[in-house]
Design a protein around this motif. Structure first.
Motif, short mmCIF file in Angstrom:
data_model
loop_
_atom_site.label_atom_id
_atom_site.label_comp_id
_atom_site.label_asym_id
_atom_site.label_seq_id
_atom_site.Cartn_x
_atom_site.Cartn_y
_atom_site.Cartn_z
N GLN A 167 0.83 -1.19 0.00
CA GLN A 167 0.00 0.00 0.00
C GLN A 167 0.88 1.26 0.00
O GLN A 167 0.58 2.24 -0.68
CB GLN A 167 -0.90 -0.08 1.25
N ALA A 168 1.99 1.20 0.77
CA ALA A 168 2.89 2.36 0.90
C ALA A 168 3.51 2.74 -0.45
O ALA A 168 3.60 3.92 -0.79
CB ALA A 168 4.00 2.05 1.91
N VAL A 169 3.91 1.74 -1.21
CA VAL A 169 4.51 1.98 -2.53
C VAL A 169 3.50 2.67 -3.43
O VAL A 169 3.80 3.65 -4.11
CB VAL A 169 4.99 0.66 -3.15
N ILE A 170 2.26 2.16 -3.41
CA ILE A 170 1.22 2.74 -4.26
C ILE A 170 1.00 4.21 -3.88
O ILE A 170 0.92 5.09 -4.73
CB ILE A 170 -0.09 1.94 -4.15
N ARG A 171 0.92 4.44 -2.54
CA ARG A 171 0.66 5.81 -2.10
C ARG A 171 1.80 6.75 -2.51
O ARG A 171 1.57 7.85 -3.00
CB ARG A 171 0.43 5.86 -0.59
N ALA A 172 3.02 6.27 -2.34
CA ALA A 172 4.18 7.09 -2.69
C ALA A 172 4.16 7.47 -4.17
O ALA A 172 4.37 8.63 -4.54
CB ALA A 172 5.46 6.34 -2.35
N MET A 173 3.86 6.52 -4.99
CA MET A 173 3.85 6.79 -6.43
C MET A 173 2.68 7.71 -6.81
O MET A 173 2.77 8.50 -7.75
CB MET A 173 3.79 5.49 -7.23
N GLU A 174 1.61 7.59 -6.04
CA GLU A 174 0.47 8.47 -6.29
C GLU A 174 0.87 9.90 -5.94
O GLU A 174 0.59 10.85 -6.69
CB GLU A 174 -0.73 8.01 -5.46
N GLU A 175 1.56 10.05 -4.77
CA GLU A 175 1.98 11.38 -4.33
C GLU A 175 2.99 12.01 -5.29
O GLU A 175 3.00 13.21 -5.51
CB GLU A 175 2.55 11.31 -2.91
N GLN A 176 3.79 11.16 -5.88
CA GLN A 176 4.76 11.62 -6.88
C GLN A 176 4.09 12.09 -8.16
O GLN A 176 4.75 12.67 -9.03
CB GLN A 176 5.69 10.46 -7.27
N GLY A 177 2.85 11.76 -8.31
CA GLY A 177 2.12 12.12 -9.52
C GLY A 177 2.35 11.18 -10.70
O GLY A 177 2.04 11.49 -11.83
N VAL A 178 2.91 9.98 -10.40
CA VAL A 178 3.17 9.01 -11.47
C VAL A 178 1.89 8.24 -11.82
O VAL A 178 1.60 7.96 -12.97
CB VAL A 178 4.28 8.02 -11.05
N ILE A 179 1.13 7.92 -10.76
CA ILE A 179 -0.10 7.16 -10.99
C ILE A 179 -1.29 7.88 -10.37
O ILE A 179 -1.13 8.77 -9.52
CB ILE A 179 -0.01 5.74 -10.38
N SER A 180 -2.49 7.48 -10.81
CA SER A 180 -3.70 7.94 -10.13
C SER A 180 -4.61 6.74 -9.91
O SER A 180 -4.47 5.70 -10.57
CB SER A 180 -4.40 9.00 -10.98
N ILE A 181 -5.52 6.87 -8.96
CA ILE A 181 -6.41 5.75 -8.64
C ILE A 181 -7.86 6.16 -8.89
O ILE A 181 -8.31 7.21 -8.41
CB ILE A 181 -6.22 5.32 -7.17
N GLU A 182 -8.55 5.34 -9.67
CA GLU A 182 -9.97 5.58 -9.92
C GLU A 182 -10.78 4.54 -9.21
O GLU A 182 -10.37 3.40 -9.09
CB GLU A 182 -10.24 5.49 -11.43
N SER A 183 -11.95 4.95 -8.77
CA SER A 183 -12.72 4.05 -7.92
C SER A 183 -14.17 3.98 -8.40
O SER A 183 -14.77 4.98 -8.74
CB SER A 183 -12.61 4.60 -6.50
N GLU A 184 -14.71 2.77 -8.48
CA GLU A 184 -16.14 2.64 -8.81
C GLU A 184 -16.70 1.48 -7.99
O GLU A 184 -15.96 0.67 -7.45
CB GLU A 184 -16.34 2.39 -10.31
N ASP A 185 -18.05 1.38 -7.90
CA ASP A 185 -18.66 0.29 -7.14
C ASP A 185 -18.29 -1.05 -7.75
O ASP A 185 -18.30 -1.21 -8.95
CB ASP A 185 -20.19 0.42 -7.15
N ARG A 186 -17.97 -1.98 -6.90
CA ARG A 186 -17.66 -3.32 -7.40
C ARG A 186 -18.81 -4.25 -7.00
O ARG A 186 -19.11 -4.42 -5.83
CB ARG A 186 -16.36 -3.83 -6.78
N PHE A 187 -19.43 -4.84 -7.97
CA PHE A 187 -20.49 -5.80 -7.69
C PHE A 187 -19.93 -7.20 -7.82
O PHE A 187 -19.21 -7.50 -8.76
CB PHE A 187 -21.67 -5.62 -8.66
N ARG A 188 -20.30 -8.03 -6.87
CA ARG A 188 -19.80 -9.40 -6.92
C ARG A 188 -20.36 -10.13 -8.13
O ARG A 188 -21.50 -9.92 -8.52
CB ARG A 188 -20.20 -10.14 -5.64
N ASN A 189 -19.54 -10.99 -8.72
CA ASN A 189 -19.94 -11.71 -9.90
C ASN A 189 -19.87 -13.21 -9.62
O ASN A 189 -18.80 -13.78 -9.53
CB ASN A 189 -18.98 -11.32 -11.04
N PRO A 190 -21.03 -13.86 -9.47
CA PRO A 190 -21.01 -15.28 -9.06
C PRO A 190 -20.52 -16.24 -10.14
O PRO A 190 -20.31 -17.40 -9.86
CB PRO A 190 -22.48 -15.56 -8.71
#
Ligand code: ADP
Ligand code: ZN
Ligand code: ZN
Length: 737
Positions: A167-190
């Motif tokens: 998680q720390a690596v992801i956050r660091a790279m996000e803060e560096q502006g290298v990556i961004s995170i998009e979020s949407e609802d996840r519905f379970r798929n049986p």
């Protein structure tokens, strides 16, 4: 005019309706299911009309008017609420019970988020950065960056689990502006774990013809009900899939109903192969959250097909294309809970509201639907041959009376035993099937086959422990007899046989055979069915003994012999559909033999070898069966020619149940002389869970008339205000009460 309105569609709120006045200008426009705007407290809210009455529930000056009809497009809830109103009227019960049946549960839950990691810098920059990171041995960052360069975007959860990135690596790279995170609802798929093997098949001429006919009606908006009659393996499912694919291409999703949960998996696998993640399933073994997710995916347009048993009919699809009901004749399509709806009738009603078509499939269509086809209300297509042109099995009928005469009192006739020995020697598999239904025993003579019937209703009498024989329609009752009225033999009595007893008897006959038993007792656990079926499929046993649950849908290529131990058991189940069910079961059981390379044989043991159901099943002659059975129904005034309304009265107080049932029957005999009233009498289970149960039947040619009678009786019951008694209605019941 007043409207009952719900302002929130969650299960706990369904019971709370609020009454509003329908203003003059909206009268005639407002219908049940319609979305309206109302003042609720101090805010303006959207609500749904669930009933329209002319009786105010409050002081008239306290009732606020409806503000407006919602301008937005008709949402799916409106369609389902209108369907609930139709169900309430057609089957009885309350509007709340109907709403709870059709509306998806809205419940509070933690919505899982699907998070995707995206690259925010351009490729060139990223390549430079990757080089730097590798040089500095910052391997975790490098790994993530390489993935992003390769795929553009990656799932965050996958990154953490599979790439072992913290998680720390992801956050660091996000803060560096290298990556961004998009979020949407996840519905379970049986069905996410299914494998898609690819789809490559050309329909044959017959299949093609059916597809074109139905599709051309569909494209012209001439929505209808169709019946595809064809034995198992004749290619019906391929026809369904082609039509669904064509509708999906127009943005119209479909619902596929199957008779039982146990078949969900294998059906879903086939659809997944063609439709991938655009397929989902819906059944009662999913968790509430999983079910809710499937409703949401359907509503959001993420799906083309929903597969499941009866309740999948209420999937909230907008722009519904087809409702397909496979094995249409199955009794499980009728609900035993209020409202006691039939999925087939309800599917037709929903299709009418939605502008969709209904396709019914069966090898042995119900008498009801064949009658509809005969009347021209439903178009019939036939698929006459199995796709691979495999021969139908050879069928022997054994007369059990002759077995008794020659001194054989075993469960297995000489013929069946001989064939079993042969199969066991060749290491082929055998299925033994007992078509028992319910718990009541009929009375029959083992010498001559005579079965004791009700002189008024022509159904078999049931033997009771108190030494009487009784009719469950009209209540006719006589003491149990000791000698056969026809031949005088003393071999007369209640006929009952359990699967366990059969298993023991067969084991005695064949001590070395490996036997599996499948019945209610052995399948109670989760996946009980699947365990037994897969053990048998893996040839861990030579013989499978079971009730009707073993004959449905399952494919065992090594089975070359099917024995029906006492075909009579289902013939005398004590209701008017017994012959139809027997024909269906025998035809299906026969269809289990010889599905593989080696041709199969079937042995039907019976005390009534001449019985119409047995003769026609032996010949696989549906037409002849249908003609004879319909003539019988017509003569006895049974459905589908006539309609039958069952009124079931339940009360912890015996006297109140008695008074209520007599009051209803008395009122009917006085006020509705044109109707045939049968009963009241004790139900098949006269007492259950400390409740006394009475039953009353009403027959009419006219279904609408029975609906009207139901409305009258509901009013009478409401006015009589019984303290403890409840009354349920069942139209053209599948089972007794
Ligand atoms: P049903 O639904 O009537 O039982 P299916 O559609 O399952 O029949 O078809 C039986 C088998 O035959 C399946 O394995 C199916 O893939 C195959 N099949 C059906 N139609 C064709 C076809 N036109 N060409 C080749 N195989 C087919
Ligand atoms: Zn007899
Ligand atoms: Zn009777």
């Amino acid at each position: 005019m007043y409207a009952d309105i719900i302002v929130d569609i969650s299960h706990e709120k369904l019971d709370r309706t609020f009454q509003y006045l329908i203003p003059e200008k909206m009268r005639g426009t407002i219908t049940i299911g319609m979305q309206v705007e109302v003042m609720f407290g101090n805010s303006r809210r959207t609500g749904y009309v669930i009933d329209i009455t002319d009786e105010p529930k409050l002081a008239v000056d306290k009732i606020k008017p409806i503000d407006a009809i919602s301008p937005k497009a008709v949402p799916i809830e409106s369609e389902l609420i209108a369907l609930a109103a139709w169900m309430r009227r057609s089957y009885g019960g309350t509007m709340n019970q109907a709403l709870k049946t059709v509306l998806p549960v809205k419940e509070k839950r933690v919505v899982q988020k699907k998070q995707t990691i995206l690259l925010r810098i351009d490729r060139e920059e990223a390549c430079d950065l990757l080089e730097q990171l590798e040089r500095k041995h910052r391997t975790a960052r490098a790994r993530l960056l390489r993935q992003l360069l390769e795929h553009g975007a990656v799932d965050r959860q996958l990154v953490i689990q599979k790439l072992n990135i913290t998680q720390a690596v992801i956050r660091a790279m996000e803060e560096q502006g290298v990556i961004s995170i998009e979020s949407e609802d996840r519905f379970r798929n049986p069905v996410a774990h299914f494998e898609q093997k690819g789809y490559d098949l050309t329909l044959n001429e017959m299949q093609q013809e059916i597809v074109e006919a139905i599709d051309s009606d569909f494209k012209q908006g001439a929505y209808q009900t169709y019946l595809i009659q064809g034995v198992t393996g004749s290619g019906k499912t391929e026809v369904y899939m082609e039509l669904i694919a064509r509708a999906a291409a127009l943005g119209r999703p479909s619902i596929v109903l199957i008779p039982e949960i146990a078949l969900t998996f294998q059906t879903a696998m086939r659809f997944y192969n063609r439709f991938g993640d655009r397929v989902s399933i819906l059944h009662s073994r999913l968790s509430a959250g999983e079910r809710y997710d499937q409703f949401m995916r359907a509503k959001n347009g993420e799906l083309d097909v929903m597969i499941g048993p009866r309740s999948a009919l209420f999937t909230p699809f907008e722009n519904l294309g087809y409702i397909i009901i496979d094995e249409e004749h199955e009794g499980s399509y009728k609900s035993e809970n209020v409202p006691r709806f039939h999925a087939r009738e309800t599917a037709v009603a929903r299709a009418r509201l939605a502008g969709a078509s209904v396709i019914l499939g069966s090898a042995t269509p119900s008498i009801d639907i064949s009658y509809q086809a005969q009347l021209g209300k439903c178009r019939r297509f036939c698929l006459k041959q199995r796709v691979n042109e495999r021969a139908l099995p050879q069928c022997h009928v054994v007369d059990l009376r002759e077995e008794l005469h020659s001194g054989n009192r075993s469960i297995l006739s000489r013929k069946l035993r001989e064939l079993m020995e042969e199969r066991l020697a060749k290491h082929q598999q055998i299925m033994l099937f007992i078509n028992r239904r319910g718990m009541s025993a009929f009375v029959s003579c083992r010498e001559c086959g005579e079965v004791i019937k009700c002189p008024h209703c022509d159904v078999s009498l049931s033997l009771h422990n108190n030494g009487t024989m009784k009719c469950h329609y009209c209540g006719y009752e006589v003491p149990a007899i000791r000698n056969c009225p026809k031949c005088g033999s003393k071999y007369i009595g209640g006929f009952r046989a359990g699967t366990q007893k059969i298993e023991q008897a067969v084991q005695q006959c064949f001590p070395n055979a490996r036997i599996l038993r499948m019945d209610y007792d052995t399948t109670r656990g989760k996946d009980g069915h699947a365990h037994i079926l897969s053990a048998f499929a893996n040839e861990e046993a030579d013989i499978l003994v079971g009730t009707q649950m073993i004959v449905k849908g399952h494919d065992f290529p090594k089975v070359t012999l099917v024995g029906v131990l006492a075909a009579d058991l289902s013939l005398y189940a004590g209701d008017y559909r017994a012959t139809e069910r027997t024909f269906e079961l025998l035809t299906q059981a026969a269809g289990r033999a010889g599905r593989g390379e080696i041709p199969g044989e079937v042995v039907i043991q019976t005390y009534q070898p001449q019985h119409m159901a047995i003769q026609t099943a032996k010949e696989q002659d549906y037409e002849s069966f249908y003609e004879q059975e319909l003539a019988y129904r017509e003569m006895m005034c049974y459905p589908p020619v006539w309609n039958l309304l069952m009124v079931a009265i339940t009360s912890p107080s015996e006297s109140e149940a008695q008074i209520c049932s007599e009051m209803l029957a008395g009122w009917l005999r006085e006020n509705r002389r044109e109707l045939a009233i049968i009963g009241p009498t004790d139900a098949m289970l006269a007492k259950r869970n400390d409740n006394y149960r009475k039953v009353l039947y009403i027959k009419s040619k006219n279904y609408e008339e029975l609906i009207d009678v139901k409305d009258c009786l509901e009013r009478l019951i409401f006015e009589a205000n019984y303290r403890q008694t409840s009354v349920q209605f069942d139209f053209n019941p599948m089972n007794g009460f």
